[in-house]
Design a protein around this motif. Sequence first.
Motif, PDB file in Angstrom:
ATOM      1  N   MET A   1     -10.063  28.346  17.602  1.00  0.00           N
ATOM      2  CA  MET A   1      -8.852  27.576  17.277  1.00  0.00           C
ATOM      3  C   MET A   1      -9.225  26.350  16.442  1.00  0.00           C
ATOM      4  O   MET A   1     -10.213  25.681  16.718  1.00  0.00           O
ATOM      5  N   SER A   2      -8.438  26.110  15.413  1.00  0.00           N
ATOM      6  CA  SER A   2      -8.795  24.963  14.567  1.00  0.00           C
ATOM      7  C   SER A   2      -8.330  23.659  15.216  1.00  0.00           C
ATOM      8  O   SER A   2      -7.420  23.644  16.036  1.00  0.00           O
ATOM      9  N   LYS A   3      -8.985  22.606  14.805  1.00  0.00           N
ATOM     10  CA  LYS A   3      -8.778  21.281  15.398  1.00  0.00           C
ATOM     11  C   LYS A   3      -7.360  20.765  15.127  1.00  0.00           C
ATOM     12  O   LYS A   3      -6.810  20.986  14.042  1.00  0.00           O
ATOM     13  N   THR A   4      -6.793  20.073  16.123  1.00  0.00           N
ATOM     14  CA  THR A   4      -5.463  19.474  15.953  1.00  0.00           C
ATOM     15  C   THR A   4      -5.504  18.027  16.444  1.00  0.00           C
ATOM     16  O   THR A   4      -6.500  17.579  17.005  1.00  0.00           O
ATOM     17  N   GLY A   5      -4.420  17.330  16.226  1.00  0.00           N
ATOM     18  CA  GLY A   5      -4.279  15.970  16.749  1.00  0.00           C
ATOM     19  C   GLY A   5      -2.840  15.741  17.146  1.00  0.00           C
ATOM     20  O   GLY A   5      -1.938  16.417  16.648  1.00  0.00           O
ATOM     21  N   LYS A   6      -2.645  14.807  18.082  1.00  0.00           N
ATOM     22  CA  LYS A   6      -1.279  14.564  18.563  1.00  0.00           C
ATOM     23  C   LYS A   6      -0.716  13.263  17.994  1.00  0.00           C
ATOM     24  O   LYS A   6      -1.461  12.311  17.733  1.00  0.00           O
ATOM     25  N   ALA A   7       0.595  13.260  17.852  1.00  0.00           N
ATOM     26  CA  ALA A   7       1.279  12.060  17.365  1.00  0.00           C
ATOM     27  C   ALA A   7       2.701  12.060  17.901  1.00  0.00           C
ATOM     28  O   ALA A   7       3.284  13.119  18.147  1.00  0.00           O
ATOM     29  N   TRP A   8       3.248  10.873  18.099  1.00  0.00           N
ATOM     30  CA  TRP A   8       4.644  10.744  18.503  1.00  0.00           C
ATOM     31  C   TRP A   8       5.519  10.708  17.263  1.00  0.00           C
ATOM     32  O   TRP A   8       5.308   9.875  16.368  1.00  0.00           O
ATOM     33  N   VAL A   9       6.473  11.601  17.242  1.00  0.00           N
ATOM     34  CA  VAL A   9       7.373  11.678  16.088  1.00  0.00           C
ATOM     35  C   VAL A   9       8.743  11.139  16.487  1.00  0.00           C
ATOM     36  O   VAL A   9       9.295  11.513  17.524  1.00  0.00           O
ATOM     37  N   MET A  10       9.255  10.221  15.663  1.00  0.00           N
ATOM     38  CA  MET A  10      10.609   9.721  15.873  1.00  0.00           C
ATOM     39  C   MET A  10      11.520  10.495  14.921  1.00  0.00           C
ATOM     40  O   MET A  10      11.430  10.361  13.702  1.00  0.00           O
ATOM     41  N   ALA A  11      12.370  11.352  15.520  1.00  0.00           N
ATOM     42  CA  ALA A  11      13.239  12.192  14.690  1.00  0.00           C
ATOM     43  C   ALA A  11      14.526  11.460  14.331  1.00  0.00           C
ATOM     44  O   ALA A  11      15.236  11.844  13.403  1.00  0.00           O
ATOM     45  N   GLY A  12      14.812  10.412  15.057  1.00  0.00           N
ATOM     46  CA  GLY A  12      16.008   9.601  14.843  1.00  0.00           C
ATOM     47  C   GLY A  12      16.024   8.529  15.902  1.00  0.00           C
ATOM     48  O   GLY A  12      15.126   8.496  16.761  1.00  0.00           O
ATOM     49  N   PRO A  13      17.020   7.634  15.868  1.00  0.00           N
ATOM     50  CA  PRO A  13      17.085   6.583  16.885  1.00  0.00           C
ATOM     51  C   PRO A  13      17.067   7.170  18.297  1.00  0.00           C
ATOM     52  O   PRO A  13      17.748   8.156  18.572  1.00  0.00           O
ATOM     53  N   GLY A  14      16.243   6.599  19.148  1.00  0.00           N
ATOM     54  CA  GLY A  14      16.180   7.031  20.547  1.00  0.00           C
ATOM     55  C   GLY A  14      15.439   8.331  20.779  1.00  0.00           C
ATOM     56  O   GLY A  14      15.321   8.790  21.918  1.00  0.00           O
ATOM     57  N   GLN A  15      14.968   8.950  19.725  1.00  0.00           N
ATOM     58  CA  GLN A  15      14.300  10.255  19.892  1.00  0.00           C
ATOM     59  C   GLN A  15      12.818  10.156  19.574  1.00  0.00           C
ATOM     60  O   GLN A  15      12.436   9.930  18.436  1.00  0.00           O
ATOM     61  N   LEU A  16      12.010  10.343  20.609  1.00  0.00           N
ATOM     62  CA  LEU A  16      10.558  10.351  20.416  1.00  0.00           C
ATOM     63  C   LEU A  16       9.997  11.605  21.058  1.00  0.00           C
ATOM     64  O   LEU A  16      10.321  11.929  22.200  1.00  0.00           O
ATOM     65  N   GLU A  17       9.171  12.297  20.316  1.00  0.00           N
ATOM     66  CA  GLU A  17       8.631  13.547  20.839  1.00  0.00           C
ATOM     67  C   GLU A  17       7.162  13.658  20.469  1.00  0.00           C
ATOM     68  O   GLU A  17       6.770  13.398  19.323  1.00  0.00           O
ATOM     69  N   LEU A  18       6.340  14.042  21.449  1.00  0.00           N
ATOM     70  CA  LEU A  18       4.915  14.209  21.187  1.00  0.00           C
ATOM     71  C   LEU A  18       4.692  15.550  20.499  1.00  0.00           C
ATOM     72  O   LEU A  18       5.096  16.588  21.017  1.00  0.00           O
ATOM     73  N   GLN A  19       4.089  15.526  19.332  1.00  0.00           N
ATOM     74  CA  GLN A  19       3.865  16.770  18.587  1.00  0.00           C
ATOM     75  C   GLN A  19       2.385  16.917  18.236  1.00  0.00           C
ATOM     76  O   GLN A  19       1.643  15.942  18.207  1.00  0.00           O
ATOM     77  N   GLU A  20       2.037  18.140  17.934  1.00  0.00           N
ATOM     78  CA  GLU A  20       0.653  18.434  17.570  1.00  0.00           C
ATOM     79  C   GLU A  20       0.617  18.870  16.106  1.00  0.00           C
ATOM     80  O   GLU A  20       1.457  19.668  15.684  1.00  0.00           O
ATOM     81  N   PHE A  21      -0.331  18.330  15.368  1.00  0.00           N
ATOM     82  CA  PHE A  21      -0.450  18.671  13.941  1.00  0.00           C
ATOM     83  C   PHE A  21      -1.873  19.150  13.648  1.00  0.00           C
ATOM     84  O   PHE A  21      -2.811  18.745  14.335  1.00  0.00           O
ATOM     85  N   PRO A  22      -2.008  19.963  12.596  1.00  0.00           N
ATOM     86  CA  PRO A  22      -3.365  20.364  12.211  1.00  0.00           C
ATOM     87  C   PRO A  22      -4.183  19.150  11.778  1.00  0.00           C
ATOM     88  O   PRO A  22      -3.646  18.269  11.108  1.00  0.00           O
ATOM     89  N   TYR A  23      -5.425  19.100  12.195  1.00  0.00           N
ATOM     90  CA  TYR A  23      -6.312  18.011  11.764  1.00  0.00           C
ATOM     91  C   TYR A  23      -6.515  18.133  10.258  1.00  0.00           C
ATOM     92  O   TYR A  23      -6.836  19.195   9.749  1.00  0.00           O
ATOM     93  N   PRO A  24      -6.291  17.042   9.509  1.00  0.00           N
ATOM     94  CA  PRO A  24      -6.331  17.168   8.048  1.00  0.00           C
ATOM     95  C   PRO A  24      -7.747  17.283   7.489  1.00  0.00           C
ATOM     96  O   PRO A  24      -8.707  16.855   8.118  1.00  0.00           O
ATOM     97  N   LYS A  25      -7.818  17.825   6.301  1.00  0.00           N
ATOM     98  CA  LYS A  25      -9.095  17.861   5.585  1.00  0.00           C
ATOM     99  C   LYS A  25      -9.319  16.477   4.983  1.00  0.00           C
ATOM    100  O   LYS A  25      -8.402  15.914   4.375  1.00  0.00           O
ATOM    101  N   CYS A  26     -10.506  15.927   5.163  1.00  0.00           N
ATOM    102  CA  CYS A  26     -10.785  14.614   4.577  1.00  0.00           C
ATOM    103  C   CYS A  26     -11.190  14.812   3.117  1.00  0.00           C
ATOM    104  O   CYS A  26     -12.250  15.357   2.816  1.00  0.00           O
ATOM    105  N   GLU A  27     -10.317  14.390   2.215  1.00  0.00           N
ATOM    106  CA  GLU A  27     -10.608  14.517   0.783  1.00  0.00           C
ATOM    107  C   GLU A  27     -11.718  13.530   0.393  1.00  0.00           C
ATOM    108  O   GLU A  27     -12.001  12.578   1.139  1.00  0.00           O
ATOM    109  N   ASP A  28     -12.286  13.720  -0.792  1.00  0.00           N
ATOM    110  CA  ASP A  28     -13.375  12.846  -1.253  1.00  0.00           C
ATOM    111  C   ASP A  28     -12.949  11.380  -1.340  1.00  0.00           C
ATOM    112  O   ASP A  28     -13.752  10.469  -1.194  1.00  0.00           O
ATOM    113  N   ASP A  29     -11.632  11.182  -1.609  1.00  0.00           N
ATOM    114  CA  ASP A  29     -11.157   9.799  -1.773  1.00  0.00           C
ATOM    115  C   ASP A  29     -10.400   9.295  -0.537  1.00  0.00           C
ATOM    116  O   ASP A  29      -9.722   8.278  -0.596  1.00  0.00           O
ATOM    117  N   GLY A  30     -10.484  10.018   0.575  1.00  0.00           N
ATOM    118  CA  GLY A  30      -9.733   9.632   1.778  1.00  0.00           C
ATOM    119  C   GLY A  30     -10.639   9.218   2.929  1.00  0.00           C
ATOM    120  O   GLY A  30     -11.869   9.361   2.866  1.00  0.00           O
TER     121      GLY A  30
END
Length: 378
Positions: A1-30
Motif C-alpha cells: 500500500m502506498s503512503k498516505t497522510g491525514k488532514a482535516w478538511v473543512m467542507a463548509g462552515p461547521g463541517q470538519l472531516e478527517l480525510q486521508e490523502f496520497p503522500y505527495p511526490k517531493c518535486e525538485d523545487d519542493g
Amino acid sequence: MSKTGKAWVMAGPGQLELQEFPYPKCEDDGIIIKVEACGICGTDKHMWNGNAGMVDFPIIPGHEFAGVIEEIGPDYKKSMLMVDETLDLKVGDRVILGPGTKGCGKCPTCLKYPDKPLLCQNRFRYGHSKVGEPPYFLGGYSQYIYALPDSWLFKVPDGMSPELAAMAEPTCIALRVVERAMEPGTPSTGHGFGIGKTVAVIGAGPIGLLIMAAFKHAGAGKIIAIDMLPKKLEMAQEFGADLCINAKLSVEERQRIIMDNNEGELADVVVEAAGAPIAFKQAIDFVRRGGIVIEAGHFTDGGDIPINPYTICNKDCDIRGVWANHPVTFRDALNFMDRTTVPLEKLSTHIFGMNDVPEAMKTAGGPDVGKVIIKPWE
Ligand SMILES: [Zn+2]
Ligand SMILES: [Zn+2]
C-alpha cells in the motif's frame, strides 16, 4: 500500500472531516514538512462560524504551523524565498513558512505597492486554498505541509519549541503594530512611538498579549492593558502590562485611571485589539492629543460604530490600520520570540491532539482561552 497522510478538511462552515490523502511526490523545487504544531487563528474560527466572507471550500485550514523537514528537493534554494542565503537545510530541520507565496507581480496591487506582497489577491495562501489535487497538503491541520515554490521559508531558532514557533504568524501582526506606531518616527518631539512611551492595548486575547510583549521588547515606558476578563488581565501582567484596567468601567473612569498613572496624560499610543467596534471608538477616547491609534482587531467585518469626528480633529491624532506584514518580518518575529524575556510559550493555553480538532475549534476564542494549538500524531 502506498503512503498516505491525514488532514482535516473543512467542507463548509461547521463541517470538519478527517480525510486521508496520497503522500505527495517531493518535486525538485519542493519541500515536504511534517507538521509538529499548528495554531488556530481567529480567521479559522470565523471560517468555521461562516462569517469570514468568501472562502473557496473545501480547504485544509491552518496557516500558523511549524514542523520538521521530511523531504527536501535538491533545487529548493532556487525556488524558495529565503532571507538567509547561508542556510543549508536538511531533513529534520525545524522550519516555518510564511502564510503564502510571493505576490504575482502583475496585478495592480503588486505593481503599485511592491512592498506589500501580502495584499496581492492572486498569491497562494496556505490554509485558505481549495483542496483536492496533488500535493493536497496545503494547510496546517494536517500531518504534512507541501512547501510550494515561491514560499517564504525560515529556519526556527535552535531550542525553540514547535508550539512557540507556530505563533510566529500572529507575532508578525504584533510587530506590524509596533512598526505602525513608530511612524512618523520622531518620538523625541512627541510624534510616533519610541523608548519610554505609554501604550494602551484594548483586548488581552492572543494578539493583544503579543502586542504588549512586542511593545515591551521595543522599549515602551508603560503598558496599559484593558480587558473585561480578570483572567486575561492577569495574563497581561505576565506579558508586560504595568497597569490593568477593567473594561467594564465607564470611559470616563478609564480615562481618569490612565491619566492618574501617566503624568496626567492619556496614552501616547492606543491599540485596538479586542475586535469590537466600540473598542475602536474608545481607543480614540484613550489616546492623548497628538497621539496614535492603531486598529488591529478587525480581521473580519464587525459592523459600524458612530464616531464623533470632532474628537479626531481636536486631538490632532493619527489613526492607522494594520492588515498584513511583509513576510520578511517572520525573521524578525522569530528573533524577537527567541530573545524576549516575556514567557510567550504561556500563550498556548490549550493543546489538542490531531484527533480532537473539532473540539479544539470549539474551544478557540473562549473567555479563558489563549492560543489553541493542534499537535499532530508523532
Ligand atoms: Zn493567523
Ligand atoms: Zn499580485
